[in-house]
Design a protein around this motif. Structure first.
Motif, PDB file in Angstrom:
ATOM      1  N   TYR A   5       0.857  -1.181   0.000  1.00 57.82           N
ATOM      2  CA  TYR A   5       0.000   0.000   0.000  1.00 57.82           C
ATOM      3  C   TYR A   5       0.889   1.225   0.000  1.00 57.82           C
ATOM      4  CZ  TYR A   5      -4.285  -2.548   1.379  1.00 57.82           C
ATOM      5  OH  TYR A   5      -5.374  -3.366   1.444  1.00 57.82           O
ATOM      6  N   ARG A   6       0.425   2.268  -0.702  1.00 56.26           N
ATOM      7  CA  ARG A   6       1.136   3.548  -0.647  1.00 56.26           C
ATOM      8  C   ARG A   6       0.145   4.658  -0.327  1.00 56.26           C
ATOM      9  NH1 ARG A   6       3.972   4.676  -5.900  1.00 56.26           N
ATOM     10  NH2 ARG A   6       2.107   5.824  -6.410  1.00 56.26           N
ATOM     11  N   CYS A   7       0.482   5.502   0.619  1.00 55.83           N
ATOM     12  CA  CYS A   7      -0.412   6.612   0.973  1.00 55.83           C
ATOM     13  C   CYS A   7      -0.513   7.571  -0.207  1.00 55.83           C
ATOM     14  CB  CYS A   7       0.111   7.347   2.207  1.00 55.83           C
ATOM     15  SG  CYS A   7      -0.879   8.802   2.600  1.00 55.83           S
ATOM     16  N   ALA A   8      -1.743   7.863  -0.604  1.00 61.39           N
ATOM     17  CA  ALA A   8      -1.957   8.751  -1.752  1.00 61.39           C
ATOM     18  C   ALA A   8      -1.545  10.180  -1.429  1.00 61.39           C
ATOM     19  CB  ALA A   8      -3.420   8.705  -2.179  1.00 61.39           C
ATOM     20  N   THR A   9      -1.395  10.499  -0.138  1.00 64.37           N
ATOM     21  CA  THR A   9      -1.032  11.865   0.249  1.00 64.37           C
ATOM     22  C   THR A   9       0.475  12.017   0.450  1.00 64.37           C
ATOM     23  OG1 THR A   9      -3.142  11.984   1.404  1.00 64.37           O
ATOM     24  CG2 THR A   9      -1.561  13.722   1.878  1.00 64.37           C
ATOM     25  N   ASP A  33     -16.562  15.291  10.251  1.00 66.45           N
ATOM     26  CA  ASP A  33     -17.386  15.683   9.098  1.00 66.45           C
ATOM     27  C   ASP A  33     -16.575  16.078   7.865  1.00 66.45           C
ATOM     28  OD1 ASP A  33     -19.701  15.211  10.549  1.00 66.45           O
ATOM     29  OD2 ASP A  33     -19.698  17.235  11.382  1.00 66.45           O
ATOM     30  N   ARG A  34     -15.455  15.421   7.677  1.00 68.00           N
ATOM     31  CA  ARG A  34     -14.650  15.629   6.469  1.00 68.00           C
ATOM     32  C   ARG A  34     -14.362  14.270   5.841  1.00 68.00           C
ATOM     33  NH1 ARG A  34     -11.580  20.527   6.566  1.00 68.00           N
ATOM     34  NH2 ARG A  34     -12.960  22.091   7.438  1.00 68.00           N
ATOM     35  N   PRO A  35     -13.987  14.249   4.566  1.00 67.50           N
ATOM     36  CA  PRO A  35     -13.599  12.978   3.935  1.00 67.50           C
ATOM     37  C   PRO A  35     -12.413  12.348   4.668  1.00 67.50           C
ATOM     38  CG  PRO A  35     -13.918  14.694   2.290  1.00 67.50           C
ATOM     39  CD  PRO A  35     -13.973  15.377   3.617  1.00 67.50           C
ATOM     40  N   LEU A  36     -12.215  11.059   4.441  1.00 66.45           N
ATOM     41  CA  LEU A  36     -11.121  10.341   5.103  1.00 66.45           C
ATOM     42  C   LEU A  36      -9.772  10.889   4.662  1.00 66.45           C
ATOM     43  CD1 LEU A  36     -12.418   6.653   4.830  1.00 66.45           C
ATOM     44  CD2 LEU A  36     -12.160   7.993   6.925  1.00 66.45           C
ATOM     45  N   GLU A  37      -8.876  11.022   5.634  1.00 67.42           N
ATOM     46  CA  GLU A  37      -7.483  11.391   5.358  1.00 67.42           C
ATOM     47  C   GLU A  37      -6.636  10.116   5.356  1.00 67.42           C
ATOM     48  OE1 GLU A  37      -6.434  14.355   4.696  1.00 67.42           O
ATOM     49  OE2 GLU A  37      -7.856  15.774   5.595  1.00 67.42           O
ATOM     50  N   GLY A  38      -5.604  10.101   4.549  1.00 69.29           N
ATOM     51  CA  GLY A  38      -4.667   8.978   4.579  1.00 69.29           C
ATOM     52  C   GLY A  38      -5.138   7.752   3.803  1.00 69.29           C
ATOM     53  N   ILE A  39      -5.857   7.979   2.721  1.00 69.68           N
ATOM     54  CA  ILE A  39      -6.311   6.870   1.874  1.00 69.68           C
ATOM     55  C   ILE A  39      -5.091   6.165   1.260  1.00 69.68           C
ATOM     56  CG2 ILE A  39      -7.496   6.336  -0.315  1.00 69.68           C
ATOM     57  CD1 ILE A  39      -9.501   7.022   1.832  1.00 69.68           C
ATOM     58  N   LEU A  40      -5.103   4.841   1.322  1.00 70.09           N
ATOM     59  CA  LEU A  40      -3.996   4.047   0.773  1.00 70.09           C
ATOM     60  C   LEU A  40      -4.384   3.472  -0.589  1.00 70.09           C
ATOM     61  CD1 LEU A  40      -2.924   2.041   3.959  1.00 70.09           C
ATOM     62  CD2 LEU A  40      -1.948   4.168   3.059  1.00 70.09           C
ATOM     63  N   GLU A  41      -3.386   3.344  -1.455  1.00 67.57           N
ATOM     64  CA  GLU A  41      -3.590   2.711  -2.753  1.00 67.57           C
ATOM     65  C   GLU A  41      -2.708   1.482  -2.865  1.00 67.57           C
ATOM     66  OE1 GLU A  41      -2.872   5.339  -6.013  1.00 67.57           O
ATOM     67  OE2 GLU A  41      -4.643   6.566  -5.562  1.00 67.57           O
ATOM     68  N   ALA A  42      -3.229   0.429  -3.443  1.00 66.70           N
ATOM     69  CA  ALA A  42      -2.426  -0.765  -3.707  1.00 66.70           C
ATOM     70  C   ALA A  42      -1.546  -0.502  -4.934  1.00 66.70           C
ATOM     71  CB  ALA A  42      -3.340  -1.964  -3.949  1.00 66.70           C
ATOM     72  N   GLN A  43      -0.256  -0.807  -4.806  1.00 67.06           N
ATOM     73  CA  GLN A  43       0.676  -0.594  -5.923  1.00 67.06           C
ATOM     74  C   GLN A  43       1.575  -1.809  -6.037  1.00 67.06           C
ATOM     75  OE1 GLN A  43       0.509   1.880  -7.943  1.00 67.06           O
ATOM     76  NE2 GLN A  43      -0.557   3.513  -6.843  1.00 67.06           N
TER      77      GLN A  43
END
Ligand SMILES: *Cc1c(COP(=O)(O)O)cnc(C)c1O
Length: 388
Positions: A5-9, A33-43
């Motif tokens: 996983y790689r953090c998109a941020t 009340d905000r979107p999730l922070e720290g979304i991960l992407e599979a790479q």
């Protein structure tokens, strides 16, 4: 091929293991009340196979249920009536539970099997729940869903027919989301909450691979435009992830223009897209959602920051459609092609109807039909002026 996983941020990498959902560092910036922070992407690193779809779980773990490989077809009558020779419908209502969500559930179920996890838990507006229940039934997994009491009856009945445990939440999806997270943290069960579990995004990318392969087989090139209904923005990000992978693999030359189609009554991503702000600040004024398209009704889009980043980076567009436009598009699509789609999917078609005059006629445009109309008969009846 090695996966992580790689953090998109921030780019921090993590192993793909049970219990890993968000980037530890970036998730600390989470505000209420905000979107999730720290979304991960599979790479992945290393050589990918020359064909097929690279995925972070090996094929032998996927349950025996036919998810994906849905038809991409040319609606000849609509093409004629709207002078749109490049119009295509990608019909994901053909998935086992009747919605696109099966693509995410399928990868999550495979991951659970590989790691010998027994229970999957999630919150849903309806389709993710019925989908995980269906795929979980095939995979012999226990499934527990937190569903707002107002979810359409067909989706609730599906959950129960597939043998899942249904917790009815006296509140909206956002409250169900928090309750389900509390439960999965306490029980250690695998969470399939959309966006929170990175595999939900990765699982949804498969549609992009199928679209490109099918268009090539039909003698066309990669699509110019793809119309995607957007609520939490996970389908949107998943579709982008698929095209990003295809570009990395050299199977396409450029990423198509993706249109995020939203209801005027649930328009957080479109509003963020047209604002000057970026990141979480673009979502600083949440509004209670109200639309006939229940599957794209969210107050705070869980994957908002991540989806907005991709939309901006790749030159995507956003289009808003009203409830009357959605219901009219539902009838136009059904009566003009034979495909009866639920309101959220009709929002994607309504988006296409709205901007089609601006698109070059020769370019291939794919409208993603994400769910069957039979899932929400009451709204479809409203579109006909009938009461149920
Ligand atoms: C969930 C869903 C959507 C929206 O997907 P997001 O990832 O929430 O943007 C659209 N159509 C259908 C049928 C869905 O179930």
């Amino acid at each position: 091929m090695k996966w992580h996983y790689r953090c998109a941020t921030c780019g921090t990498t993590y192993d793909i293991v049970p219990g890993r959902y968000l980037c530890e560092r970036c998730a600390q910036a989470q505000q209420a009340d905000r979107p999730l922070e720290g979304i991960l992407e599979a790479q992945w690193e290393g050589e990918a196979q020359p064909r097929g779809i690279p995925l972070p779980v090996e094929p032998e773990w996927f349950p025996a249920i036919p998810v994906g490989n849905t038809p991409l077809w040319a609606p000849q009558r609509l093409r004629r009536e709207f002078a749109a020779p490049g119009l295509w419908l990608k019909d994901d209502s053909c998935n086992p539970s009747g919605s696109f969500k099966d693509r995410a559930s399928y990868l999550v179920a495979a991951f659970a099997k590989k790691h010998r996890l027994r229970e999957v838990v999630l919150a849903s507006t309806g389709n993710a729940a019925s989908s995980m229940a269906a795929v979980g039934a095939a995979a012999d997994l226990a499934v527990k869903v937190f569903l707002p009491a107002a979810a359409p009856i067909a989706k609730r009945i599906q959950v129960l027919q597939y043998g899942a445990e249904l917790v009815s939440v006296d509140g909206n999806y956002d409250q169900a989301f928090d309750l389900s997270l509390g439960y999965s943290k306490k029980s250690g069960s695998l969470s399939r909450n959309t966006a929170y579990n990175p595999l939900t995004i990765e699982g949804k990318k498969t549609v992009a691979f199928e679209i490109v392969e099918d268009l090539l087989a039909a003698g066309a090139g990669a699509p110019g435009h793809v119309f995607v209904p957007a609520g939490d923005g996970v389908i949107l990000a998943g579709v982008y992830k698929g095209f990003e992978d295809l570009l990395k693999l050299g199977r396409i030359g450029k990423i198509p223009v993706i249109w995020a189609c939203q209801a005027t009554g649930s328009s957080a991503i479109a509003r963020a897209w047209s604002s000057a702000a970026s990141g979480s600040d673009a979502f600083c004024a949440p509004k209670p959602s109200k639309t006939v398209a229940d599957s794209i009704a969210v107050d705070v889009p869980r994957n908002g920051v991540h989806a907005l980043g991709k939309l901006r980076r790749h030159g995507g567009q956003a289009v808003l459609v009203s409830d009357p436009e959605i219901l009219a598009a539902q009838r136009t699509l059904a009566a003009g092609s034979g495909l009866f789609a639920e309101p959220s999917s009709s929002a994607a078609f309504a988006g296409w109807l709205k901007v089609r005059d601006r698109l070059p006629q020769e370019e291939d445009c794919v409208v993603l039909i994400t769910g069957t109309g039979l899932k929400d008969i009451a709204s479809a009846a409203r579109g006909l002026g009938l009461s149920t």
